[in-house]
Motif scaffolding. Sequence first.
Motif, PDB file in Angstrom:
ATOM      1  N   SER A   4       0.724  26.440  26.241  1.00 36.01           N
ATOM      2  CA  SER A   4       0.167  26.121  27.557  1.00 36.01           C
ATOM      3  C   SER A   4       0.003  24.616  27.737  1.00 36.01           C
ATOM      4  CB  SER A   4      -1.186  26.823  27.724  1.00 36.01           C
ATOM      5  OG  SER A   4      -1.778  26.478  28.950  1.00 36.01           O
ATOM      6  N   ARG A   5      -0.523  23.949  26.710  1.00 41.02           N
ATOM      7  CA  ARG A   5      -0.685  22.491  26.777  1.00 41.02           C
ATOM      8  C   ARG A   5       0.664  21.795  26.923  1.00 41.02           C
ATOM      9  NH1 ARG A   5      -5.506  20.245  24.826  1.00 41.02           N
ATOM     10  NH2 ARG A   5      -7.199  21.414  25.808  1.00 41.02           N
ATOM     11  N   LEU A   6       1.644  22.265  26.171  1.00 39.43           N
ATOM     12  CA  LEU A   6       2.985  21.677  26.251  1.00 39.43           C
ATOM     13  C   LEU A   6       3.581  21.856  27.642  1.00 39.43           C
ATOM     14  CD1 LEU A   6       5.390  20.314  24.867  1.00 39.43           C
ATOM     15  CD2 LEU A   6       6.165  22.586  24.139  1.00 39.43           C
ATOM     16  N   ALA A  11       5.241  19.770  32.858  1.00 42.06           N
ATOM     17  CA  ALA A  11       5.132  19.842  34.319  1.00 42.06           C
ATOM     18  C   ALA A  11       4.627  18.519  34.885  1.00 42.06           C
ATOM     19  CB  ALA A  11       4.187  20.977  34.709  1.00 42.06           C
ATOM     20  N   GLY A  12       3.637  17.905  34.210  1.00 40.59           N
ATOM     21  CA  GLY A  12       3.117  16.622  34.668  1.00 40.59           C
ATOM     22  C   GLY A  12       4.180  15.532  34.642  1.00 40.59           C
ATOM     23  N   ALA A  13       4.961  15.497  33.557  1.00 40.34           N
ATOM     24  CA  ALA A  13       6.024  14.497  33.446  1.00 40.34           C
ATOM     25  C   ALA A  13       7.082  14.709  34.527  1.00 40.34           C
ATOM     26  CB  ALA A  13       6.657  14.568  32.059  1.00 40.34           C
ATOM     27  N   ALA A  14       7.390  15.970  34.810  1.00 39.08           N
ATOM     28  CA  ALA A  14       8.390  16.276  35.839  1.00 39.08           C
ATOM     29  C   ALA A  14       7.906  15.839  37.216  1.00 39.08           C
ATOM     30  CB  ALA A  14       8.702  17.767  35.829  1.00 39.08           C
TER      31      ALA A  14
END
Length: 319
Positions: A4-6, A11-14
Amino acid sequence: MRVSRLAQWVAGAALIALPFVYRDPYHLHLLILILIWSFAYTSWSMMGRFGLVSLGHGGFMGVGAYVTALLWNHLGVSPWLGIPVAMAAAALLAVIVAYPCFRFRITGHYFVLVTLALSGIVLQIITATRDYTGGSLGYTPDRTRGSHLAALQFDDKTTWYLIALAIWALGLVIWRRVDRSMDRYALEAISEDEDAAAAAGVNVTLEKLKITVISALMTALAGALYCQYQMFISPDTVSGISVSLQMVFAVIVGGLYVSLGPTVGAIITILLAEILRIGFGTRAVGWDNLVYGVLLVVFIIFLPKGILGSILERMKQKT
């Protein structure tokens, strides 16, 4: 948990990389609006999830937008200073209205009516002071030439997207902080039975006032940023009962008890407004509120936990 953390980091980087890869101005514009309104809807859900149904958030958003713009136009106060002042004004307004309600146990339908009156009063003040606010014709902050950091004005959609993304992420962080704090249990106890919560040692008035002020601060910030991005505001777009009802609709449809529920609601409301605008033009003015009302009734009856909330519930049942 690790997966989940990964997934969250990916998603944040995208999302951060998106405007550097895909630069279509129109689609970036829609994403910026979705992110700003997601933050506004999240601010409403901070109260709504604990049974504090407010129809006054349009007033808080209007205060945030108009105070920031008026300070800039008439006194030359940079939005970097004007926004905190606007947020403080919204917080003060929340205390003035909410404290007597909480102190004298004005709850339920009566609290909704009080907040409804607040939204209407702010709308009437903006309309009545048209010599300063432009009234129903709207108001435009003074523009600078090109991008100007001190004026918080940027021509580049990428810059505004990153600002909106940061604010949206801040809203999620605040939501989760409250969700994982002891205040959550106190507020849940209050929503179930105020007398029992008070008997257990919970300061009912203080807990309700804290979450109301946090919600008002966030809503005012959303209004100020919306003003700075659009460079035009009017009572219909940032204040009044229609804006408050839009928040209620979006949060309930997306999912009141899920952190990303308001984001799902923002996607639906923004896309719906664009579809009506492109498909019907000026003939569809006001149709969005009609559609919101109909869909709100449908969701309350058939999907009370909202889209995202229902999906997560079914996934838990399968596992």
